[in-house]
Design an enzyme around this catalytic site. Structure first.
Site, PDB file in Angstrom:
ATOM      1  N   SER A 120       2.002 -20.854 -16.566  1.00  0.00           N
ATOM      2  CA  SER A 120       1.244 -21.422 -17.671  1.00  0.00           C
ATOM      3  C   SER A 120       2.122 -21.732 -18.875  1.00  0.00           C
ATOM      4  CB  SER A 120       0.129 -20.456 -18.093  1.00  0.00           C
ATOM      5  OG  SER A 120       0.658 -19.181 -18.397  1.00  0.00           O
ATOM      6  N   HIS A 141      -0.363 -26.183 -12.645  1.00  0.00           N
ATOM      7  CA  HIS A 141      -1.031 -25.165 -13.446  1.00  0.00           C
ATOM      8  C   HIS A 141      -2.546 -25.298 -13.339  1.00  0.00           C
ATOM      9  CE1 HIS A 141      -2.053 -23.505 -17.692  1.00  0.00           C
ATOM     10  NE2 HIS A 141      -2.182 -22.569 -16.762  1.00  0.00           N
TER      11      HIS A 141
END
Length: 283
Positions: A120, A141
């Site tokens: 992230s 992600h």
């Protein structure tokens, strides 16, 4: 694409969710890897529970639920990823851990296989530098909870090839997700905006401007957010929030990304949010 076998590293909240989506929406055979059988069993139990809810709501037939579960094979042997046609890493957000994983799977997986990270915040170029296939390293992600959230940020490192990007984008769409391309800066798009906002909400609590409930109510009622920032922090995990803030601070060297001392204090106390039963709220 000729992707039939999909490897996922990490059977936690994110990895399990990715495995579920890839098996259900993508129809792929999953190799789900973690360090312990206990984590794998727990992860597959959560997946089964999620699918059962879909059956109860009429969104999935009972026989399809069993078919999805049967497509997910669990193992503690990372060497099984030699069978995979695409691999996503979804381990804890620790740079040293991710670097080691990528060095390992680079040696295990066939040289033409794309290796993606669900990081992230950690720059993809730094992850790619750990391998001998930087053109085949990419960020993928997913958002939490994976089965529900539509967004997937796709992050290209400086060496990521167009072929790698296009394959990853098409695969993402086959999962019924919406891909958004992000450039390779710390935090990418979403977390560069979201996590400092959460950190500022924690500073607001730290400075005594408002209570936990008051801060969350203000943002829900005044900014039309479905969850307050402190409630959201508990869902994400305060350790993850801290790790992302530290990555942003290290990457930009800008004081506006300094983690709130109260956030660090909670993490040091083991108050990580929902996963530990205590964060800004009690669970």
């Amino acid at each position: 694409m000729n992707i039939r076998s999909f490897g996922v590293i990490g059977a936690g909240q994110m990895g399990g969710g990715i495995a579920q989506v890839a098996a259900a929406a993508g129809g792929l055979n999953i190799i789900l890897v973690d360090v312990s059988q206990e984590m794998l069993d727990k992860g597959k139990k959560v997946i089964a529970g999620n699918l059962e809810k879909m059956v109860a709501k009429g969104k999935m037939a009972a026989d399809e639920k069993e078919a999805v579960l049967n497509r997910i094979v669990t193992t503690t042997d990372m060497n099984r990823l030699a069978e995979a046609d695409f691999v996503v890493e979804a381990a804890t957000e620790r740079e040293d851990l991710k670097f080691q994983i990528f060095r390992n799977i680079d040696a295990i997986c066939r040289p033409e296989i794309i290796l993606a990270s669900n990081t992230s915040s950690i720059p993809i170029g730094r992850i790619a530098a750990q391998t001998k296939r930087p053109d085949k390293i990419i960020g993928m992600h997913f958002m939490n909870p994976v089965p529900v959230m539509k967004l997937v940020e796709i992050i290209r490192g400086i060496a990521t090839s167009d072929e790698t990007y296009n394959t990853t984008k098409t695969l993402t769409e086959s999962f019924q997700k919406t891909p958004v391309e992000a450039n390779d800066f710390p935090g990418f798009i979403l977390n560069r905006i979201l996590i400092p906002m959460i950190n500022e909400a924690i500073f607001t609590l730290y400075h005594g401007v408002g209570s936990v409930e008051g801060i969350d109510a203000a943002m829900k009622l005044g900014a039309n957010q479905p969850m307050g920032p402190l409630e959201l922090a508990d869902l994400i995990g305060l350790d993850t929030i801290l790790a992302i803030m530290e990555t942003l601070f290290a990457g930009f060297k800008d004081s506006k990304y300094r983690p709130c001392p109260l956030l660090r204090k909670y993490v040091e106390a083991g108050w990580l949010g929902r996963k530990t039963g205590k964060g800004f709220y009690q669970y």
